[in-house]
Design a protein around this motif. Structure first.
Motif, PDB file in Angstrom:
ATOM      1  N   ARG A  16     -53.762  -3.622   1.297  1.00 50.24           N
ATOM      2  CA  ARG A  16     -54.369  -2.727   2.283  1.00 50.24           C
ATOM      3  C   ARG A  16     -55.783  -2.326   1.857  1.00 50.24           C
ATOM      4  O   ARG A  16     -56.726  -2.362   2.645  1.00 50.24           O
ATOM      5  CB  ARG A  16     -53.508  -1.477   2.490  1.00 50.24           C
ATOM      6  N   ALA A  20     -59.177  -3.609   3.782  1.00 41.40           N
ATOM      7  CA  ALA A  20     -60.059  -2.592   4.368  1.00 41.40           C
ATOM      8  C   ALA A  20     -61.491  -2.805   3.897  1.00 41.40           C
ATOM      9  O   ALA A  20     -62.440  -2.744   4.694  1.00 41.40           O
ATOM     10  CB  ALA A  20     -59.570  -1.193   4.003  1.00 41.40           C
ATOM     11  N   ILE A  35     -62.379  -0.183  12.842  1.00 43.44           N
ATOM     12  CA  ILE A  35     -60.928  -0.083  12.747  1.00 43.44           C
ATOM     13  C   ILE A  35     -60.545   0.543  11.419  1.00 43.44           C
ATOM     14  O   ILE A  35     -61.321   0.524  10.460  1.00 43.44           O
ATOM     15  CB  ILE A  35     -60.221  -1.451  12.913  1.00 43.44           C
ATOM     16  N   THR A  36     -59.355   1.086  11.397  1.00 46.83           N
ATOM     17  CA  THR A  36     -58.797   1.654  10.168  1.00 46.83           C
ATOM     18  C   THR A  36     -57.435   1.016   9.948  1.00 46.83           C
ATOM     19  O   THR A  36     -56.618   0.970  10.875  1.00 46.83           O
ATOM     20  CB  THR A  36     -58.618   3.176  10.320  1.00 46.83           C
ATOM     21  N   LEU A  37     -57.207   0.521   8.758  1.00 44.40           N
ATOM     22  CA  LEU A  37     -55.897  -0.035   8.433  1.00 44.40           C
ATOM     23  C   LEU A  37     -54.970   1.114   8.086  1.00 44.40           C
ATOM     24  O   LEU A  37     -55.268   1.919   7.209  1.00 44.40           O
ATOM     25  CB  LEU A  37     -55.995  -1.021   7.266  1.00 44.40           C
ATOM     26  N   THR A  38     -53.853   1.191   8.787  1.00 43.91           N
ATOM     27  CA  THR A  38     -52.935   2.314   8.588  1.00 43.91           C
ATOM     28  C   THR A  38     -51.754   1.960   7.711  1.00 43.91           C
ATOM     29  O   THR A  38     -51.212   2.830   7.040  1.00 43.91           O
ATOM     30  CB  THR A  38     -52.423   2.843   9.939  1.00 43.91           C
ATOM     31  N   PHE A  53     -53.256  -1.541  12.309  1.00 43.75           N
ATOM     32  CA  PHE A  53     -54.577  -0.929  12.390  1.00 43.75           C
ATOM     33  C   PHE A  53     -54.655  -0.012  13.602  1.00 43.75           C
ATOM     34  O   PHE A  53     -53.879  -0.108  14.542  1.00 43.75           O
ATOM     35  CB  PHE A  53     -55.669  -2.001  12.472  1.00 43.75           C
ATOM     36  N   ASN A  55     -58.002   2.070  15.984  1.00 34.50           N
ATOM     37  CA  ASN A  55     -59.454   2.022  16.168  1.00 34.50           C
ATOM     38  C   ASN A  55     -59.944   3.296  16.831  1.00 34.50           C
ATOM     39  O   ASN A  55     -59.170   4.090  17.347  1.00 34.50           O
ATOM     40  CB  ASN A  55     -59.863   0.787  16.978  1.00 34.50           C
ATOM     41  N   TYR A  96     -51.534  -3.618  16.445  1.00 31.18           N
ATOM     42  CA  TYR A  96     -52.140  -2.330  16.766  1.00 31.18           C
ATOM     43  C   TYR A  96     -51.123  -1.222  16.506  1.00 31.18           C
ATOM     44  O   TYR A  96     -49.966  -1.306  16.932  1.00 31.18           O
ATOM     45  CB  TYR A  96     -52.596  -2.306  18.226  1.00 31.18           C
TER      46      TYR A  96
END
Length: 141
Positions: A16, A20, A35-38, A53, A55, A96
């Motif tokens: 992760r 990122a 975007i953010t990797l969750t 991810f 956004n 998503y």
């Protein structure tokens, strides 16, 4: 006492983190911008990784973002292989993550219900005050 993490948890966290950084600094595709990797989930044999991810722009841009991520997945996998020393570099599957939007929506609903409840309690308290004054006036008269 320090927390104990399994090897797979450490690998997932490293994947992760590295993804990122790669997406932020190395991927030039403008569709993948904000975007953010969750989360990352990996199969026990490390063959596949689900990369979740979110956004900043909401769900409307997700198809374009997914297309950009899929196009960059070969590059990302190759770069992960250079940065992470594991036997098998997983195939990346991007998804998503609706949990952030859903959490925000639920929080907004809770706030609305709390406001309605407070207003109802104030109306009831005001109604009791008026009824109490009427009772006092009748008992005096």
């Amino acid at each position: 006492m320090p927390k104990e993490y399994s090897r797979s948890q450490r690998v997932v966290e490293q994947i992760r983190r590295e993804l990122a950084e790669l997406i932020r600094l190395e991927v030039k595709d403008p569709r993948v911008g904000f975007i953010t990797l969750t989360d990352v989930e990996i199969t026990p044999d490390y063959a596949h990784a689900k990369v979740f991810f979110t956004n900043m722009t909401g769900e409307a841009d997700v198809p374009e973002i997914l297309q950009g991520l899929r196009r960059a997945s070969g590059f990302l996998r190759r770069e992960l292989g250079r940065r992470i020393r594991i036997h098998t570099i997983p195939e990346l599957h991007f998804h998503y993550d609706r949990s952030v939007e859903e959490g925000s929506r639920l929080s907004q609903l809770i706030d609305e219900v709390v406001k309605e409840d407070e207003a109802r309690q104030q109306d009831e308290a005001h109604g009791e005050d008026v009824a109490g004054k009427d009772d006092d006036a009748r008992s005096r008269g």
